[in-house]
Scaffold this motif. Structure first.
Motif, PDB file in Angstrom:
ATOM      1  N   TYR A 178       0.834  -1.199   0.000  1.00 56.55           N
ATOM      2  CA  TYR A 178       0.000   0.000   0.000  1.00 56.55           C
ATOM      3  C   TYR A 178       0.878   1.261   0.000  1.00 56.55           C
ATOM      4  O   TYR A 178       0.974   1.947  -0.989  1.00 56.55           O
ATOM      5  N   GLY A 179       1.521   1.533   1.114  1.00 52.44           N
ATOM      6  CA  GLY A 179       2.282   2.766   1.247  1.00 52.44           C
ATOM      7  C   GLY A 179       3.366   2.945   0.205  1.00 52.44           C
ATOM      8  O   GLY A 179       3.688   4.070  -0.184  1.00 52.44           O
ATOM      9  N   GLU A 180       3.920   1.846  -0.265  1.00 52.53           N
ATOM     10  CA  GLU A 180       4.994   1.922  -1.262  1.00 52.53           C
ATOM     11  C   GLU A 180       4.496   2.471  -2.601  1.00 52.53           C
ATOM     12  O   GLU A 180       5.289   2.958  -3.407  1.00 52.53           O
ATOM     13  N   TRP A 181       3.203   2.399  -2.850  1.00 50.76           N
ATOM     14  CA  TRP A 181       2.607   2.922  -4.089  1.00 50.76           C
ATOM     15  C   TRP A 181       2.211   4.397  -3.959  1.00 50.76           C
ATOM     16  O   TRP A 181       2.133   5.096  -4.968  1.00 50.76           O
ATOM     17  N   ASN A 182       1.938   4.853  -2.760  1.00 47.27           N
ATOM     18  CA  ASN A 182       1.317   6.161  -2.531  1.00 47.27           C
ATOM     19  C   ASN A 182       2.105   7.334  -3.102  1.00 47.27           C
ATOM     20  O   ASN A 182       3.333   7.383  -3.017  1.00 47.27           O
ATOM     21  N   ASN A 183       1.342   8.299  -3.629  1.00 51.02           N
ATOM     22  CA  ASN A 183       1.870   9.586  -4.089  1.00 51.02           C
ATOM     23  C   ASN A 183       2.937   9.447  -5.174  1.00 51.02           C
ATOM     24  O   ASN A 183       3.934  10.157  -5.186  1.00 51.02           O
ATOM     25  N   LYS A 184       2.672   8.520  -6.066  1.00 53.35           N
ATOM     26  CA  LYS A 184       3.539   8.310  -7.224  1.00 53.35           C
ATOM     27  C   LYS A 184       2.678   8.390  -8.474  1.00 53.35           C
ATOM     28  O   LYS A 184       1.468   8.568  -8.380  1.00 53.35           O
ATOM     29  N   ALA A 185       3.296   8.289  -9.621  1.00 53.23           N
ATOM     30  CA  ALA A 185       2.577   8.398 -10.889  1.00 53.23           C
ATOM     31  C   ALA A 185       2.626   7.066 -11.635  1.00 53.23           C
ATOM     32  O   ALA A 185       3.542   6.270 -11.422  1.00 53.23           O
ATOM     33  N   ALA A 186       1.632   6.862 -12.501  1.00 53.92           N
ATOM     34  CA  ALA A 186       1.600   5.629 -13.291  1.00 53.92           C
ATOM     35  C   ALA A 186       1.064   5.892 -14.688  1.00 53.92           C
ATOM     36  O   ALA A 186       0.162   6.709 -14.881  1.00 53.92           O
ATOM     37  N   GLY A 187       1.632   5.166 -15.622  1.00 51.72           N
ATOM     38  CA  GLY A 187       1.148   5.142 -17.000  1.00 51.72           C
ATOM     39  C   GLY A 187       0.964   3.689 -17.402  1.00 51.72           C
ATOM     40  O   GLY A 187       1.402   2.777 -16.687  1.00 51.72           O
ATOM     41  N   PHE A 188       0.340   3.482 -18.551  1.00 59.49           N
ATOM     42  CA  PHE A 188      -0.031   2.135 -18.949  1.00 59.49           C
ATOM     43  C   PHE A 188       0.278   1.847 -20.411  1.00 59.49           C
ATOM     44  O   PHE A 188       0.025   2.669 -21.287  1.00 59.49           O
ATOM     45  N   VAL A 189       0.794   0.647 -20.629  1.00 57.35           N
ATOM     46  CA  VAL A 189       0.957   0.072 -21.956  1.00 57.35           C
ATOM     47  C   VAL A 189       0.218  -1.255 -21.892  1.00 57.35           C
ATOM     48  O   VAL A 189       0.551  -2.123 -21.086  1.00 57.35           O
ATOM     49  N   SER A 190      -0.806  -1.390 -22.713  1.00 60.77           N
ATOM     50  CA  SER A 190      -1.646  -2.585 -22.643  1.00 60.77           C
ATOM     51  C   SER A 190      -1.697  -3.275 -23.993  1.00 60.77           C
ATOM     52  O   SER A 190      -1.446  -2.667 -25.036  1.00 60.77           O
ATOM     53  N   TYR A 191      -2.059  -4.560 -23.940  1.00 60.90           N
ATOM     54  CA  TYR A 191      -2.193  -5.312 -25.176  1.00 60.90           C
ATOM     55  C   TYR A 191      -3.294  -6.349 -25.009  1.00 60.90           C
ATOM     56  O   TYR A 191      -3.563  -6.838 -23.915  1.00 60.90           O
TER      57      TYR A 191
END
Length: 186
Positions: A101-114
């Motif tokens: 949980y906390g390790e993900w907080n207040n960071k950014a994410a983008g996605f590459v999907s297929y």
């Protein structure tokens, strides 16, 4: 320097995601505005969630969870490379996300999907999950079709337009990852 983890979200034998993730990493590695690292879920061999305490407590009992937590904590942002299985992301990726949980907080994410529909439905689900984890997901997305970006559904041959879209995803992820640094330092 902003650190971005490119997370390969499939552990399936013969997975298409490995070639997609390597393409993302190769393109990202040409950039000088961030450091990029390819993170393969296979390398962590996470069992089905086996921690007794909720992840929000941050009290991890198992060594595999502690190693996974340390890896995720080391990044400022992420690019998730996800397949679409049954209108959602892979169980392996969802499980890996749910360990922390906390390790993900207040960071950014983008996605590459297929997938057959470009993996867009998997990303729709991931966006909801990211919101709960306090991750700012970026608007741009690379959606790769098994019909047009893979030869015989297995050999990855992305259309040339995807490189520009991927650079837009990376621009947004790096910008947001940097912007959220002040929030992370609190």
């Amino acid at each position: 320097m902003t650190k971005v983890g490119i997370i390969l979200g499939s552990t399936r034998p013969g997975r298409a995601g490995e070639s997609v993730a390597k393409w993302v990493y190769d393109l990202a590695s040409r950039r000088t505005d961030a450091e990029f690292e390819l993170v393969d879920l296979l390398d962590y061999n996470l069992p089905h969630l086996d921690e007794a305490m909720p992840p929000a407590m941050g009290q991890y009992a198992n060594e595999h969870t502690k190693q996974w937590a340390a890896k995720i904590a080391s990044f400022d942002a992420f690019v998730f490379v996800t397949p679409e299985y049954n209108h959602s992301t892979s169980g392996a990726l969802k499980n890996a996300i749910d360990f922390l949980y906390g390790e993900w907080n207040n960071k950014a994410a983008g996605f590459v999907s297929y997938g057959s529909a470009g993996g867009t439905r998997a990303v729709e689900h991931l966006r909801l999950i990211m919101g709960e984890l306090q991750v700012a997901d970026v608007r741009a997305q690379v959606a790769l079709s098994l019909f047009t970006d893979f030869e015989n559904w297995t050999v990855f041959k992305p259309g040339p337009q995807h490189e520009g879209t991927l650079n837009t995803v990376l621009d947004q992820v790096v910008t947001w990852g940097k912007a959220l640094e002040a929030v992370r330092k609190g």
